[in-house]
Design an enzyme around this catalytic site. Structure first.
Site, PDB file in Angstrom:
ATOM      1  N   ASP A  44      37.459  40.535  38.192  1.00 15.19           N
ATOM      2  CA  ASP A  44      38.418  41.505  37.647  1.00 15.19           C
ATOM      3  C   ASP A  44      38.699  41.191  36.178  1.00 15.19           C
ATOM      4  O   ASP A  44      39.406  41.933  35.497  1.00 15.19           O
ATOM      5  CB  ASP A  44      39.699  41.598  38.492  1.00 15.19           C
ATOM      6  CG  ASP A  44      40.454  40.284  38.577  1.00 15.19           C
ATOM      7  OD1 ASP A  44      39.937  39.253  38.096  1.00 15.19           O
ATOM      8  OD2 ASP A  44      41.573  40.282  39.141  1.00 15.19           O
ATOM      9  N   SER A  45      38.084  40.106  35.668  1.00 17.91           N
ATOM     10  CA  SER A  45      38.095  39.832  34.223  1.00 17.91           C
ATOM     11  C   SER A  45      37.492  41.017  33.479  1.00 17.91           C
ATOM     12  O   SER A  45      37.648  41.123  32.266  1.00 17.91           O
ATOM     13  CB  SER A  45      37.306  38.550  33.918  1.00 17.91           C
ATOM     14  OG  SER A  45      36.029  38.585  34.521  1.00 17.91           O
ATOM     15  N   LYS A 113      36.173  38.157  46.664  1.00 23.49           N
ATOM     16  CA  LYS A 113      36.976  37.003  46.238  1.00 23.49           C
ATOM     17  C   LYS A 113      38.418  37.466  46.083  1.00 23.49           C
ATOM     18  O   LYS A 113      38.668  38.564  45.586  1.00 23.49           O
ATOM     19  CB  LYS A 113      36.454  36.445  44.905  1.00 23.49           C
ATOM     20  CG  LYS A 113      37.315  35.301  44.340  1.00 23.49           C
ATOM     21  CD  LYS A 113      36.615  34.547  43.240  1.00 23.49           C
ATOM     22  CE  LYS A 113      36.717  35.153  41.875  1.00 23.49           C
ATOM     23  NZ  LYS A 113      38.080  35.406  41.383  1.00 23.49           N
ATOM     24  N   GLU A 182      40.285  27.091  39.356  1.00 22.01           N
ATOM     25  CA  GLU A 182      40.384  27.464  37.933  1.00 22.01           C
ATOM     26  C   GLU A 182      41.470  26.656  37.233  1.00 22.01           C
ATOM     27  O   GLU A 182      42.597  26.571  37.704  1.00 22.01           O
ATOM     28  CB  GLU A 182      40.676  28.973  37.795  1.00 22.01           C
ATOM     29  CG  GLU A 182      40.803  29.389  36.329  1.00 22.01           C
ATOM     30  CD  GLU A 182      40.685  30.884  36.072  1.00 22.01           C
ATOM     31  OE1 GLU A 182      40.445  31.660  37.025  1.00 22.01           O
ATOM     32  OE2 GLU A 182      40.818  31.267  34.893  1.00 22.01           O
TER      33      GLU A 182
HETATM   34  O1  KIV Z   1      37.606  37.523  37.164  1.00 20.13           O
HETATM   35  C1  KIV Z   1      36.907  36.535  36.908  1.00 20.13           C
HETATM   36  O2  KIV Z   1      35.993  36.571  36.061  1.00 20.13           O
HETATM   37  C2  KIV Z   1      37.190  35.301  37.620  1.00 20.13           C
HETATM   38  C3  KIV Z   1      36.600  34.041  37.093  1.00 20.13           C
HETATM   39  C4  KIV Z   1      37.376  33.631  35.906  1.00 20.13           C
HETATM   40  C5  KIV Z   1      36.528  32.991  38.118  1.00 20.13           C
HETATM   41  O3  KIV Z   1      37.902  35.326  38.575  1.00 20.13           O
END
Ligand code: KIV
Length: 278
Positions: A44-45, A113, A182
Site C-alpha cells: 500500500d506504499s 499482507k 519493519e
Molecule cells: O507497503 C509496503 O511497501 C510495505 C513494505 C514497506 C513492507 O508494507
C-alpha cells in the site's frame, strides 16, 4: 518455478535468504520476476510512491485490486503478496475475509499482507481458514502512523520489545506463513527470527532476518520525498530517467527526433495521388 508459501518454509529451513521487492505495475513486475525475485509485494506504499499521498491511509481496495492484477500479469514465478489497505480489515473479521477474498479473486494475489499482531490474530486466522495465505507485518506499521506519532523505530525499550515479540508470536499462532518486521532494532529482529518457525522478512530490521524487502523506488533512487535510514540505493534510475527526459525534450525541440530510422515510408506515387498532383 513458481515461488509458493512452501518455498518460503523451505528457504527458512535451509537458511537461504528470501528476496522480496515491491512492484505496482506489469512492466516492473516482469523485470523483478525475470531478475529472480522470490516474492513481489504490491504494497500500500503505492499510495505514496505511485499516487503521491503523504501516507498510506487513503489507499482503497479498488487501488489495490487494480495494481495487484497488473503485477500478477507480469509475475510468472514470483509469489504475489498484496497489501490489505487501511480499514479493509480493521473493521471486523468478516470484512477481513471478504476483502482478502477480493484481492485474490479480482487482484489475482497469491497471498495477502496485513499490519498488526495480537489485535488482529482472529482476523488472520479467519483469512487463513478461508484458504488464503497471510503474511503478517509488525513493528513500525505505517497504517498506524497517526497512533505512533510518526514513522518511528519500534521495540527500543524492554516493554516495547516484549510487545513486538508478542505480536510476532500472535501472527505465527494465527497461521501466517511469514511476517514482515519493519523498523525494529537488529538484535530484536534476530531474536524474533530465532524463536519463530515462520520466516521473517526485514525492512529496517538488520541482516539476521530470513529475508529482506524494499520499496523499489527507494532502492533505485526514484523517490526523493522521504528516504528512510535503512534504504540502500542499488541504482540511480531517477537521475537516469531525468537525463533521458531532458534529452528527449532537447531533441524534439531541435528537430533531431524523430530521424529517418524512426519514421515510416510511403511510396511517392501514393502521395501524389493523395495530394491530387497532376
Ligand atoms: O507497503 C509496503 O511497501 C510495505 C513494505 C514497506 C513492507 O508494507
Amino acid at each position: 518455478m513458481k515461488t509458493t508459501t512452501a518455498t518460503f518454509k523451505n528457504y527458512k529451513s535451509k537458511g537461504e535468504k528470501i528476496t522480496m521487492l515491491t512492484a505496482y505495475d506489469y512492466s516492473t513486475a516482469s523485470l523483478a520476476d525475470s531478475a529472480g525475485i522470490d516474492a513481489i509485494l504490491v504494497g500500500d506504499s503505492l499510495g505514496m510512491v505511485m499516487l503521491g499521498y503523504e501516507n498510506t491511509l487513503s489507499v482503497t481496495m479498488e487501488d489495490m485490486i487494480h495494481h495487484s492484477a497488473a503485477v500478477a500479469r507480469g509475475a510468472k514465478n514470483s509469489l504475489v503478496v498484496t497489501d490489505m489497505p487501511f480499514m479493509s480489515y480493521q473493521t471486523s473479521v468478516y470484512d477481513a475475509v471478504v476483502n482478502a477474498g477480493r484481492l485474490v479473486k479480482e487482484g489475482y494475489a497469491d497471498a495477502v499482507k496485513l499490519e498488526g499482531g495480537v489485535k488482529f490474530k482472529e482476523h488472520i486466522r479467519a483469512i487463513v481458514d478461508a484458504s488464503i495465505p497471510v503474511m503478517g507485518h509488525i513493528g513500525m506499521t505505517p497504517q498506524s502512523v497517526n497512533a505512533f506519532g510518526g514513522f518511528k523505530v519500534q521495540g527500543k525499550s524492554a516493554e516495547d520489545a516484549k510487545r513486538v515479540i508478542e505480536d510476532a508470536k500472535a501472527v505465527e499462532d494465527a497461521g501466517a506463513f511469514a511476517v514482515v518486521l519493519e523498523c525494529v532494532p537488529s538484535a530484536l529482529a534476530a531474536y524474533i527470527t530465532e524463536i519463530l518457525s515462520i520466516p521473517t522478512i526485514g525492512i529496517g530490521a538488520g541482516k539476521d532476518c530470513d529475508g529482506q524487502v524494499l520499496v523499489y523506488q527507494d532502492m533505485l533512487g526514484m523517490y526523493s520525498d522521504f528516504t528512510p535510514k535503512f534504504v540502500k540505493k542499488f541504482g540511480n534510475v531517477g537521475e537516469s530517467m531525468k537525463d533521458s527526459f531532458k534529452r528527449y525534450c532537447e531533441e524534439v525541440k531541435s528537430g533531431a527526433f524523430p530521424s529517418k530510422e524512426h519514421t515510416f515510408k510511403i511510396d511517392e506515387d501514393v502521395m501524389r495521388i493523395v495530394r491530387g498532383d497532376r
